[in-house]
Design a protein around this motif. Sequence first.
Motif, PDB file in Angstrom:
ATOM      1  N   GLU A 207     -13.426  49.476 -11.345  1.00 28.84           N
ATOM      2  CA  GLU A 207     -12.043  49.236 -11.772  1.00 28.84           C
ATOM      3  C   GLU A 207     -11.364  48.224 -10.867  1.00 28.84           C
ATOM      4  O   GLU A 207     -10.537  47.426 -11.335  1.00 28.84           O
ATOM      5  CB  GLU A 207     -11.277  50.556 -11.787  1.00 28.84           C
ATOM      6  CG  GLU A 207     -11.726  51.493 -12.912  1.00 28.84           C
ATOM      7  CD  GLU A 207     -11.008  52.827 -12.895  1.00 28.84           C
ATOM      8  OE1 GLU A 207     -10.946  53.481 -13.959  1.00 28.84           O
ATOM      9  OE2 GLU A 207     -10.516  53.238 -11.814  1.00 28.84           O
ATOM     10  N   THR A 212     -12.349  48.398 -17.147  1.00 27.31           N
ATOM     11  CA  THR A 212     -11.729  49.635 -17.600  1.00 27.31           C
ATOM     12  C   THR A 212     -12.829  50.644 -17.889  1.00 27.31           C
ATOM     13  O   THR A 212     -13.777  50.338 -18.621  1.00 27.31           O
ATOM     14  CB  THR A 212     -10.907  49.406 -18.880  1.00 27.31           C
ATOM     15  OG1 THR A 212      -9.851  48.485 -18.603  1.00 27.31           O
ATOM     16  CG2 THR A 212     -10.320  50.710 -19.394  1.00 27.31           C
ATOM     17  N   ASN A 213     -12.720  51.826 -17.276  1.00 24.02           N
ATOM     18  CA  ASN A 213     -13.697  52.879 -17.538  1.00 24.02           C
ATOM     19  C   ASN A 213     -13.334  53.572 -18.852  1.00 24.02           C
ATOM     20  O   ASN A 213     -12.268  54.163 -18.981  1.00 24.02           O
ATOM     21  CB  ASN A 213     -13.697  53.884 -16.390  1.00 24.02           C
ATOM     22  CG  ASN A 213     -14.630  55.057 -16.616  1.00 24.02           C
ATOM     23  OD1 ASN A 213     -14.302  56.193 -16.283  1.00 24.02           O
ATOM     24  ND2 ASN A 213     -15.798  54.799 -17.176  1.00 24.02           N
ATOM     25  N   LEU A 214     -14.222  53.466 -19.829  1.00 23.45           N
ATOM     26  CA  LEU A 214     -13.950  54.036 -21.142  1.00 23.45           C
ATOM     27  C   LEU A 214     -14.329  55.504 -21.230  1.00 23.45           C
ATOM     28  O   LEU A 214     -13.617  56.299 -21.858  1.00 23.45           O
ATOM     29  CB  LEU A 214     -14.710  53.249 -22.221  1.00 23.45           C
ATOM     30  CG  LEU A 214     -14.400  51.757 -22.324  1.00 23.45           C
ATOM     31  CD1 LEU A 214     -15.270  51.110 -23.390  1.00 23.45           C
ATOM     32  CD2 LEU A 214     -12.917  51.537 -22.640  1.00 23.45           C
ATOM     33  N   PHE A 247     -18.029  50.858 -19.593  1.00 22.00           N
ATOM     34  CA  PHE A 247     -16.950  50.022 -19.101  1.00 22.00           C
ATOM     35  C   PHE A 247     -16.652  48.899 -20.090  1.00 22.00           C
ATOM     36  O   PHE A 247     -17.519  48.506 -20.883  1.00 22.00           O
ATOM     37  CB  PHE A 247     -17.323  49.395 -17.756  1.00 22.00           C
ATOM     38  CG  PHE A 247     -17.485  50.355 -16.631  1.00 22.00           C
ATOM     39  CD1 PHE A 247     -16.388  50.842 -15.937  1.00 22.00           C
ATOM     40  CD2 PHE A 247     -18.756  50.787 -16.237  1.00 22.00           C
ATOM     41  CE1 PHE A 247     -16.541  51.727 -14.880  1.00 22.00           C
ATOM     42  CE2 PHE A 247     -18.925  51.658 -15.183  1.00 22.00           C
ATOM     43  CZ  PHE A 247     -17.820  52.148 -14.503  1.00 22.00           C
ATOM     44  N   LYS A 250     -11.440  43.797 -19.000  1.00 21.52           N
ATOM     45  CA  LYS A 250     -10.055  43.663 -19.457  1.00 21.52           C
ATOM     46  C   LYS A 250      -9.815  42.279 -20.030  1.00 21.52           C
ATOM     47  O   LYS A 250     -10.403  41.300 -19.594  1.00 21.52           O
ATOM     48  CB  LYS A 250      -9.088  43.896 -18.288  1.00 21.52           C
ATOM     49  CG  LYS A 250      -9.093  45.321 -17.736  1.00 21.52           C
ATOM     50  CD  LYS A 250      -8.152  45.454 -16.566  1.00 21.52           C
ATOM     51  CE  LYS A 250      -8.141  46.835 -15.990  1.00 21.52           C
ATOM     52  NZ  LYS A 250      -7.251  46.965 -14.818  1.00 21.52           N
TER      53      LYS A 250
END
Length: 250
Positions: A207, A212-214, A247, A250
């Motif tokens: 991060e 972004t960790n989904l 991930f 962004k």
Amino acid sequence: MVLSLIKENISYTEEGNIFHFILDDESRPQWSKALDGYLAGIDLQMKRKYAEQREIMTKDAKRKRFVDFVSEVKGVKVDLASGPSGYFAPFADTLTPNDTFIITDACPSVIAAHSAACDKENIYVFDMDLDQSLPFKDESVDIFTGNFFFFFYNYDSLISEFYRCLKPGGRFAVIEIFFDHGCKTYEHLSAQGNIWASFETFVSYCESVGFTNLDSEIINTRKGKISEGDLYPLDDNDCSTDRTIYFEKK
């Protein structure tokens, strides 16, 4: 298509569906030379392994979700440190004619075995050292995948390379091992400041790079080593989990 992905002013040679970025024996990592010596004369039976992995990677919901996550991405897909397992076989099965799938490794025996087993025109094998910068242009890849990266010395730099090479909205899907808090291996990795000291430190680092960790799921738990001769865990009583982690850039 594949030529348009490679950074300008980078040297390589082509051999059928193989692109060699390691151009001489002196540049090849020592671990790959040792593995190649061990595998010398052994038939890796890669097509059989592909068939076995198709079953393994789709037999339970969590692994199948990993396959589906990768398969739904269209475009350029790169599996890093592919190794001889062939775990990525279900990804290759779902390719469209407009997709490009790249297998990567640094062991000549493994590279040759994949090259011989892959019979689709849009599947390539890259002979490359992941302890060096990736040969891909900025924002050229749609998804990176991997199955256990913890043995790389420059794991943190590798994550940054993923981010550089991915297109906006590109994905990174990995299956990684993490050791339980408080065990000897965890304490050792944590004291070193290793980014995979724990699931939490790994996600936090990714991060910080911009991912972004989904989501993530535990797919396996174990006590002790995966196989004899493994470096980790440091204690046979140490417990670990294998996780799928997803991930997005962004």
